[in-house]
Motif scaffolding. Structure first.
Motif, PDB file in Angstrom:
ATOM      1  N   GLU A   4      38.865  13.488 -15.134  1.00  6.18           N
ATOM      2  CA  GLU A   4      38.940  13.322 -13.738  1.00  6.18           C
ATOM      3  C   GLU A   4      40.415  13.481 -13.442  1.00  6.18           C
ATOM      4  O   GLU A   4      41.407  12.715 -14.365  1.00  6.18           O
ATOM      5  CB  GLU A   4      38.654  11.864 -13.367  1.00  6.18           C
ATOM      6  CG  GLU A   4      37.089  11.493 -13.477  1.00  6.18           C
ATOM      7  CD  GLU A   4      36.721  10.328 -12.932  1.00  6.18           C
ATOM      8  OE1 GLU A   4      37.328   9.587 -12.190  1.00  6.18           O
ATOM      9  OE2 GLU A   4      35.465   9.909 -12.932  1.00  6.18           O
ATOM     10  N   GLU A   5      40.861  14.031 -12.379  1.00  4.18           N
ATOM     11  CA  GLU A   5      42.049  14.285 -11.676  1.00  4.18           C
ATOM     12  C   GLU A   5      42.704  15.719 -12.430  1.00  4.18           C
ATOM     13  O   GLU A   5      43.881  16.043 -11.815  1.00  4.18           O
ATOM     14  CB  GLU A   5      42.963  12.986 -11.833  1.00  4.18           C
ATOM     15  CG  GLU A   5      42.818  11.893 -10.824  1.00  4.18           C
ATOM     16  CD  GLU A   5      42.378  12.341  -9.438  1.00  4.18           C
ATOM     17  OE1 GLU A   5      43.277  12.927  -9.017  1.00  4.18           O
ATOM     18  OE2 GLU A   5      41.502  11.985  -8.985  1.00  4.18           O
ATOM     19  N   GLN A   6      42.073  16.063 -13.363  1.00  7.37           N
ATOM     20  CA  GLN A   6      42.668  17.147 -14.151  1.00  7.37           C
ATOM     21  C   GLN A   6      42.614  18.416 -13.336  1.00  7.37           C
ATOM     22  O   GLN A   6      41.464  18.777 -12.588  1.00  7.37           O
ATOM     23  CB  GLN A   6      41.983  17.482 -15.659  1.00  7.37           C
ATOM     24  CG  GLN A   6      42.553  18.627 -16.200  1.00  7.37           C
ATOM     25  CD  GLN A   6      41.923  18.781 -17.570  1.00  7.37           C
ATOM     26  OE1 GLN A   6      41.173  17.906 -17.977  1.00  7.37           O
ATOM     27  NE2 GLN A   6      42.151  19.945 -18.371  1.00  7.37           N
ATOM     28  N   LEU A   7      43.647  19.468 -13.055  1.00  6.51           N
ATOM     29  CA  LEU A   7      43.623  20.616 -12.502  1.00  6.51           C
ATOM     30  C   LEU A   7      43.151  21.607 -13.544  1.00  6.51           C
ATOM     31  O   LEU A   7      43.462  21.675 -14.626  1.00  6.51           O
ATOM     32  CB  LEU A   7      44.982  21.170 -12.229  1.00  6.51           C
ATOM     33  CG  LEU A   7      45.885  20.224 -11.344  1.00  6.51           C
ATOM     34  CD1 LEU A   7      47.387  20.852 -11.107  1.00  6.51           C
ATOM     35  CD2 LEU A   7      45.182  20.270  -9.782  1.00  6.51           C
ATOM     36  N   VAL A   8      42.000  22.275 -12.818  1.00  5.58           N
ATOM     37  CA  VAL A   8      41.282  23.547 -13.649  1.00  5.58           C
ATOM     38  C   VAL A   8      41.170  24.554 -12.815  1.00  5.58           C
ATOM     39  O   VAL A   8      41.531  24.581 -11.644  1.00  5.58           O
ATOM     40  CB  VAL A   8      39.817  22.818 -14.021  1.00  5.58           C
ATOM     41  CG1 VAL A   8      39.624  21.557 -14.923  1.00  5.58           C
ATOM     42  CG2 VAL A   8      39.195  22.504 -12.513  1.00  5.58           C
ATOM     43  N   VAL A   9      40.704  25.620 -13.505  1.00 13.00           N
ATOM     44  CA  VAL A   9      40.600  26.744 -12.859  1.00 13.00           C
ATOM     45  C   VAL A   9      39.172  27.392 -12.685  1.00 13.00           C
ATOM     46  O   VAL A   9      38.734  27.570 -13.668  1.00 13.00           O
ATOM     47  CB  VAL A   9      41.635  27.905 -13.405  1.00 13.00           C
ATOM     48  CG1 VAL A   9      41.227  29.329 -12.582  1.00 13.00           C
ATOM     49  CG2 VAL A   9      42.964  27.504 -13.107  1.00 13.00           C
ATOM     50  N   TYR A  10      38.565  27.726 -11.638  1.00 17.04           N
ATOM     51  CA  TYR A  10      37.502  28.281 -11.426  1.00 17.04           C
ATOM     52  C   TYR A  10      37.377  29.745 -11.194  1.00 17.04           C
ATOM     53  O   TYR A  10      38.071  30.015  -9.927  1.00 17.04           O
ATOM     54  CB  TYR A  10      36.679  27.337 -10.264  1.00 17.04           C
ATOM     55  CG  TYR A  10      34.957  27.763 -10.348  1.00 17.04           C
ATOM     56  CD1 TYR A  10      34.197  27.048 -11.093  1.00 17.04           C
ATOM     57  CD2 TYR A  10      34.682  28.873  -9.730  1.00 17.04           C
ATOM     58  CE1 TYR A  10      32.578  27.406 -11.038  1.00 17.04           C
ATOM     59  CE2 TYR A  10      33.169  29.239  -9.736  1.00 17.04           C
ATOM     60  CZ  TYR A  10      32.277  28.352 -10.640  1.00 17.04           C
ATOM     61  OH  TYR A  10      30.973  28.682 -10.484  1.00 17.04           O
ATOM     62  N   PRO A  11      36.773  30.573 -11.832  1.00 15.97           N
ATOM     63  CA  PRO A  11      37.076  31.998 -11.486  1.00 15.97           C
ATOM     64  C   PRO A  11      36.765  32.533 -10.276  1.00 15.97           C
ATOM     65  O   PRO A  11      35.504  31.973  -9.692  1.00 15.97           O
ATOM     66  CB  PRO A  11      35.925  32.650 -12.645  1.00 15.97           C
ATOM     67  CG  PRO A  11      35.931  31.812 -13.598  1.00 15.97           C
ATOM     68  CD  PRO A  11      36.069  30.389 -13.073  1.00 15.97           C
ATOM     69  N   ALA A  12      37.732  33.326  -9.554  1.00 20.50           N
ATOM     70  CA  ALA A  12      37.580  33.889  -8.434  1.00 20.50           C
ATOM     71  C   ALA A  12      37.844  32.832  -7.055  1.00 20.50           C
ATOM     72  O   ALA A  12      37.846  33.344  -6.088  1.00 20.50           O
ATOM     73  CB  ALA A  12      36.294  34.633  -8.128  1.00 20.50           C
ATOM     74  N   GLN A  13      37.718  31.516  -7.653  1.00 18.89           N
ATOM     75  CA  GLN A  13      37.933  30.475  -6.635  1.00 18.89           C
ATOM     76  C   GLN A  13      39.330  29.867  -6.920  1.00 18.89           C
ATOM     77  O   GLN A  13      40.001  29.746  -5.517  1.00 18.89           O
ATOM     78  CB  GLN A  13      36.879  29.278  -6.837  1.00 18.89           C
ATOM     79  CG  GLN A  13      35.476  29.562  -6.388  1.00 18.89           C
ATOM     80  CD  GLN A  13      35.066  29.908  -4.916  1.00 18.89           C
ATOM     81  OE1 GLN A  13      35.881  28.839  -4.120  1.00 18.89           O
ATOM     82  NE2 GLN A  13      34.542  30.584  -4.564  1.00 18.89           N
ATOM     83  N   GLY A  14      39.558  29.760  -7.935  1.00 18.39           N
ATOM     84  CA  GLY A  14      41.142  29.499  -7.914  1.00 18.39           C
ATOM     85  C   GLY A  14      41.342  27.968  -8.394  1.00 18.39           C
ATOM     86  O   GLY A  14      40.392  27.498  -9.353  1.00 18.39           O
ATOM     87  N   VAL A  15      42.260  27.360  -8.322  1.00 17.32           N
ATOM     88  CA  VAL A  15      42.909  26.124  -8.912  1.00 17.32           C
ATOM     89  C   VAL A  15      42.175  25.029  -8.092  1.00 17.32           C
ATOM     90  O   VAL A  15      42.162  25.002  -6.902  1.00 17.32           O
ATOM     91  CB  VAL A  15      44.058  25.711  -8.727  1.00 17.32           C
ATOM     92  CG1 VAL A  15      44.448  24.401  -9.465  1.00 17.32           C
ATOM     93  CG2 VAL A  15      44.970  26.879  -9.799  1.00 17.32           C
ATOM     94  N   GLY A  16      41.432  24.089  -8.831  1.00 12.87           N
ATOM     95  CA  GLY A  16      40.570  22.993  -8.338  1.00 12.87           C
ATOM     96  C   GLY A  16      41.318  21.740  -8.804  1.00 12.87           C
ATOM     97  O   GLY A  16      42.022  21.818 -10.064  1.00 12.87           O
ATOM     98  N   ARG A  17      40.683  20.518  -8.600  1.00 11.60           N
ATOM     99  CA  ARG A  17      41.098  19.245  -9.231  1.00 11.60           C
ATOM    100  C   ARG A  17      39.674  18.599  -9.471  1.00 11.60           C
ATOM    101  O   ARG A  17      38.807  18.719  -8.553  1.00 11.60           O
ATOM    102  CB  ARG A  17      41.706  18.348  -8.325  1.00 11.60           C
ATOM    103  CG  ARG A  17      42.068  16.965  -8.982  1.00 11.60           C
ATOM    104  CD  ARG A  17      42.886  16.053  -8.020  1.00 11.60           C
ATOM    105  NE  ARG A  17      44.096  16.773  -7.334  1.00 11.60           N
ATOM    106  CZ  ARG A  17      45.222  16.863  -8.072  1.00 11.60           C
ATOM    107  NH1 ARG A  17      45.653  16.754  -9.293  1.00 11.60           N
ATOM    108  NH2 ARG A  17      46.362  17.459  -7.397  1.00 11.60           N
ATOM    109  N   VAL A  18      39.381  18.248 -10.747  1.00 11.80           N
ATOM    110  CA  VAL A  18      38.128  17.472 -10.954  1.00 11.80           C
ATOM    111  C   VAL A  18      38.274  15.977 -10.520  1.00 11.80           C
ATOM    112  O   VAL A  18      39.050  15.119 -11.013  1.00 11.80           O
ATOM    113  CB  VAL A  18      38.075  17.155 -12.440  1.00 11.80           C
ATOM    114  CG1 VAL A  18      36.929  16.461 -12.929  1.00 11.80           C
ATOM    115  CG2 VAL A  18      38.052  18.648 -13.176  1.00 11.80           C
TER     116      VAL A  18
END
Length: 170
Positions: A4-18
């Motif tokens: 939780e709260e980790q920054l991740v990257v989803y392809p074609a969408q970009g950076v998100g936060r769990v």
């Protein structure tokens, strides 16, 4: 895998936060999901934990990887250029690279489109891909390098200053 709260990257969408990891029952089966909020557009995605790697969900790049990506933008030796390939084929190729989620692929698309745009007008679709690549790249690099997104855009503009100069009227 991700917390939780980790920054991740989803392809074609970009950076998100769990935002959270939750269990839901779908069709009688229980499954765990990462609930990821994309930072650029506030969209919420539900990514099955079991399928996260298959869809390309990955951690944010490191500062070292980010610095290497910026260095790669300076190297134009791999520029394939406008080789007569029609815009439609290029568009498909670049779209696939953006969907791969690989930051080096995103940087490649940005560099190619900026350099192609030096010699010919980009199509509407190519301009959209350029905007998408710029957004994906600058946000991730800004977060990885602890900079403002505009600072990263300025660095890219400086690297490509020779290309981004307004063309004199003929």
């Amino acid at each position: 895998m991700f917390s939780e709260e980790q920054l991740v990257v989803y392809p074609a969408q970009g950076v998100g936060r769990v935002e959270r990891i939750e269990t839901q029952v779908i069709g009688g089966a229980s499954a765990d999901f990462f609930i990821v909020r994309i930072l650029s557009n506030n969209v919420t995605l539900m990514v099955p934990v079991k399928n996260a790697a298959n869809v390309g969900l990955r951690p944010l790049c490191t500062a070292e990887q980010g610095a290497a990506i910026i260095e790669s933008l300076k190297d134009r030796s791999d520029f394939t250029g406008y080789t007569g390939q029609n815009w439609n084929r290029r568009y498909r190729e670049y779209s696939e690279k953006l969907k791969s989620g690989d930051l080096a692929d995103v940087a490649y698309v940005l560099k190619e489109l900026l350099l192609i745009g030096q010699n010919k007008e980009l199509s509407f679709g190519e301009r959209r891909l350029l905007e998408q690549a710029t957004s994906l790249l600058t946000l991730e690099l800004a977060l990885a390098l602890d900079k403002d997104q505009q600072e990263i855009k300025d660095v890219i503009n400086e690297i490509f200053a020779d290309v981004l100069q307004p063309k004199p009227e003929e």
